[in-house]
Enzyme design. Structure first.
Site, PDB file in Angstrom:
ATOM      1  N   GLU A 142      45.874 -49.957-168.386  1.00  0.00           N
ATOM      2  CA  GLU A 142      45.601 -48.691-169.091  1.00  0.00           C
ATOM      3  C   GLU A 142      46.748 -48.403-170.060  1.00  0.00           C
ATOM      4  OE1 GLU A 142      45.100 -45.211-166.579  1.00  0.00           O
ATOM      5  OE2 GLU A 142      43.908 -46.392-165.164  1.00  0.00           O
ATOM      6  N   ARG A 161      37.270 -52.771-167.842  1.00  0.00           N
ATOM      7  CA  ARG A 161      37.788 -52.428-166.515  1.00  0.00           C
ATOM      8  C   ARG A 161      37.081 -51.181-166.041  1.00  0.00           C
ATOM      9  NH1 ARG A 161      42.895 -49.118-164.831  1.00  0.00           N
ATOM     10  NH2 ARG A 161      42.766 -49.352-162.556  1.00  0.00           N
ATOM     11  N   ASN A 187      49.865 -49.695-165.872  1.00  0.00           N
ATOM     12  CA  ASN A 187      49.376 -48.540-166.653  1.00  0.00           C
ATOM     13  C   ASN A 187      50.583 -47.877-167.295  1.00  0.00           C
ATOM     14  OD1 ASN A 187      46.863 -49.037-165.675  1.00  0.00           O
ATOM     15  ND2 ASN A 187      46.679 -47.198-164.427  1.00  0.00           N
ATOM     16  N   ASN A 245      44.371 -48.544-157.786  1.00  0.00           N
ATOM     17  CA  ASN A 245      44.871 -47.975-159.030  1.00  0.00           C
ATOM     18  C   ASN A 245      45.938 -46.919-158.720  1.00  0.00           C
ATOM     19  OD1 ASN A 245      44.567 -47.327-162.056  1.00  0.00           O
ATOM     20  ND2 ASN A 245      44.421 -45.337-161.047  1.00  0.00           N
ATOM     21  N   GLU A 246      47.137 -47.155-159.261  1.00  0.00           N
ATOM     22  CA  GLU A 246      48.205 -46.154-159.244  1.00  0.00           C
ATOM     23  C   GLU A 246      48.444 -45.549-157.855  1.00  0.00           C
ATOM     24  OE1 GLU A 246      48.080 -43.261-162.301  1.00  0.00           O
ATOM     25  OE2 GLU A 246      48.001 -44.775-163.868  1.00  0.00           O
ATOM     26  N   GLU A 265      39.133 -35.723-166.416  1.00  0.00           N
ATOM     27  CA  GLU A 265      40.551 -36.039-166.325  1.00  0.00           C
ATOM     28  C   GLU A 265      41.183 -35.338-165.120  1.00  0.00           C
ATOM     29  OE1 GLU A 265      42.446 -38.256-167.462  1.00  0.00           O
ATOM     30  OE2 GLU A 265      44.199 -37.389-166.501  1.00  0.00           O
ATOM     31  N   TRP A 266      40.619 -35.621-163.928  1.00  0.00           N
ATOM     32  CA  TRP A 266      41.189 -35.163-162.654  1.00  0.00           C
ATOM     33  C   TRP A 266      41.475 -33.662-162.648  1.00  0.00           C
ATOM     34  CZ3 TRP A 266      39.626 -38.880-159.829  1.00  0.00           C
ATOM     35  CH2 TRP A 266      39.653 -40.206-160.283  1.00  0.00           C
ATOM     36  N   HIS A 285      39.869 -46.497-157.059  1.00  0.00           N
ATOM     37  CA  HIS A 285      40.442 -45.642-158.093  1.00  0.00           C
ATOM     38  C   HIS A 285      40.304 -44.195-157.617  1.00  0.00           C
ATOM     39  CE1 HIS A 285      41.625 -45.566-162.554  1.00  0.00           C
ATOM     40  NE2 HIS A 285      41.789 -44.349-162.108  1.00  0.00           N
ATOM     41  N   TRP A 300      42.892 -46.942-172.369  1.00  0.00           N
ATOM     42  CA  TRP A 300      42.320 -45.802-171.645  1.00  0.00           C
ATOM     43  C   TRP A 300      42.025 -44.723-172.665  1.00  0.00           C
ATOM     44  CZ3 TRP A 300      40.595 -45.368-166.766  1.00  0.00           C
ATOM     45  CH2 TRP A 300      40.137 -44.091-166.415  1.00  0.00           C
ATOM     46  N   GLN A 341      35.379 -40.597-162.616  1.00  0.00           N
ATOM     47  CA  GLN A 341      35.612 -39.932-163.911  1.00  0.00           C
ATOM     48  C   GLN A 341      34.434 -40.045-164.861  1.00  0.00           C
ATOM     49  OE1 GLN A 341      39.743 -41.915-164.276  1.00  0.00           O
ATOM     50  NE2 GLN A 341      39.945 -39.983-165.351  1.00  0.00           N
ATOM     51  N   TYR A 375      51.852 -44.862-170.361  1.00  0.00           N
ATOM     52  CA  TYR A 375      51.460 -43.825-171.328  1.00  0.00           C
ATOM     53  C   TYR A 375      52.609 -43.374-172.205  1.00  0.00           C
ATOM     54  CZ  TYR A 375      46.934 -43.752-169.213  1.00  0.00           C
ATOM     55  OH  TYR A 375      45.688 -44.145-168.787  1.00  0.00           O
TER      56      TYR A 375
END
Ligand code: GCO
Length: 481
Positions: free
Chosen positions: A382, A77, A310, A169-170, A439-440, A123, A432, A20, A312
């Site tokens: 995050e 991180r 993480n 990650n995730e 952003e993907w 990641h 984050w 990213q 949100y």
């Protein structure tokens, strides 16, 4: 007794990820990851962009460390790009010493700046050669030894310097979005025009199983060959939203909230803390959900030194039962709906921000995790927010991100209440993100940074209002418990 507080040694800072922010797609021998391939596939990224330049962080390590220092960050991180370390990815493939040296120097420079490195090994940027060679995450027997060799290379290169390691990650996103709905690399779905072979009703679960086995193997390696002499702690980072029943008087909706959390979080956390997949998943998926061998579950159960979380946002959850789940369902046979500003459910089409902040949900989720997993040490790896129209703003207006300041004010307060009032053991939190970045599948249209990146103006970084406020926000709670 204080209402809200964080311990005096609370580890706060910022987070990013290699694909990213780094750019430099071929520097030091790097070969493509599955995200290079996916982003360069027309239609996969909303603005048609990729990570080839991103924030050019691979060439700006000193600048990024100075930025972190200027913000008062205690920790940073970041993730290591596997394709820079072993460009072809495999356990018998050559390493790139230049790639290893880059990250060793970066960690040394962070330590010299008195910033704690928190290192994520994976990641999402899997060496594309492994996907092409044997299907990547779909082939546990090849993926696990290949990941283990990559982990060993980095444990050896950074031994004694990294107090907190994150294996993956995730995994929900790598597995569910990458092999179920196709929103993430490698973009596999049940659409046979995209995947002539394979079955998306089984692939997410195979991919998740491979990640758990690779995580377990890497943790056992770290604990047997590196931890005794060099210390450090290792865990996995799991994402998780919180949920409220769409209709609290409907027992199906109430039950669906728990199922949502189990499909999203317990998919991975239950094997790690309880040694098996959650019953709700076994019930819906049957033998599409793999089973662990005794050796596998021995390496996986108890494999977290800390819980990486993480978070949100929260949703309203509407059960789809008694209708049967679709064979491609990865969420638990339910619908997730966002909130509006008055906490009423709205459809995603009106959702802006696409992540509706809901600070109480953060506190609820921290309690849910703590109660279900026997009060682990939690590192919030995050949390942050974005709004759809931030990208329409221009410099300098874009620096006045009051919505993001409000997010961090309310979420840091909620976290501090969970610690002071509920006894949840949170020892650090990483916002984050340090800077706007790729952003993907939303490319550069969505900004999450506390620092604005001027992509047209040579990737210059400008701290936003939220960057200035973050330190004050944490410091008003640190040392109060
Ligand atoms: C994730 C990833 C980040 C995202 C962030 C915003 O949590 O999905 O770890 O890379 O950029 O969450 O979506």
């Amino acid at each position: 007794r204080t209402e809200a507080g964080l311990p005096s040694d609370f580890l706060w800072g910022f987070a990013t990820a290699s694909y990213q922010i780094e750019g430099a797609p071929t520097a030091d021998g790097r070969l493509p990851s599955t995200w290079d391939t996916f982003a360069n596939t027309p239609g996969k990224v909303s603005d048609g962009t990729n990570g080839d330049v991103a924030c050019d962080s691979y060439n700006r390590t000193a600048e990024d460390i100075a930025l972190l220092k200027s913000l008062g960050a205690k920790a940073y991180r970041f993730s290591i790009a596997w394709p820079r370390i072993i460009p072809l990815g495999g356990r018998n493939d050559p390493v790139s010493q230049a790639g290893i040296d880059h990250y060793v120097k970066f960690v040394d420079d962070l330590i010299a700046a008195d910033i704690t490195p928190v290192v994520t090994l994976f990641h999402w940027d899997l060496p594309d050669a492994l996907d092409k060679r044997y299907g990547g995450l779909l082939n546990k027997d090849e993926f696990v030894p290949d990941f283990l060799r990559y982990a060993r290379v980095m444990f050896e290169a950074l031994k004694g310097k990294v107090p907190y390691w994150i294996t993956f990650n995730e995994p929900f996103c790598s597995s569910g979005l990458g092999y179920g709905i196709g929103k993430h690399a490698p973009g596999r779905t049940s659409d046979r025009s995209v995947n002539p072979v394979g079955d998306s009703s089984t692939e997410p679960w195979l991919a998740g199983h491979s990640i758990l086995c690779a995580h377990g193997a890497a943790v056992q390696l770290y604990r047997s060959e590196y931890k005794p002499q060099h210390g450090g702690e290792i865990g996995i980072t799991l994402n998780g939203d919180y949920g409220y029943p769409w209709d609290p008087s409907n027992p199906r909706d109430v039950e669906a909230v728990e199922r949502k959390l189990e499909f999203a979080i317990s998919w991975f956390a239950d094997p790690i803390y309880h040694g098996q997949y959650p019953d709700s998943m076994r019930k819906q998926l049957g033998d599409r959900l793999p089973t662990f061998t005794d050796a596998e579950i021995k390496s996986i159960k108890g494999s977290n030194d800390f819980y990486g979380m993480n978070h949100y946002c929260s949703h309203f959850i509407k059960s789809l039962e008694p209708a049967p789940a679709s064979k491609d369902d990865i969420e638990g046979n339910l619908e997730c709906h966002f909130f509006d500003i008055n906490n009423n459910p709205v459809g995603e089409e009106t959702q802006s921000p696409w992540l509706r902040p809901n600070a109480p949900g953060f506190r609820h989720l921290l309690n849910w995790l703590s109660n279900r997993y026997n009060h682990p040490k939690i590192l919030v790896t995050e949390f942050g927010t974005s709004i759809k129209n931030e990208n329409d703003l221009k410099y300098p207006e874009i620096l006045d991100d009051e919505f993001r300041c409000e997010y961090f004010r309310t979420y840091i307060r909620a976290m501090s209440e969970a610690v002071a009032q509920d006894g949840v053991n949170v020892f650090g939190a990483l916002c984050w993100s340090l800077m706007d970045n790729f952003e993907w599948s939303e490319g550069y249209e969505t900004r999450f940074g506390v620092c604005y990146v001027d992509y047209e103006g040579g990737q210059k970084r400008y701290p936003k209002k939220s960057a200035q406020e973050t330190r004050e926000l944490f410091e008003q709670y640190i040392g109060k418990v």
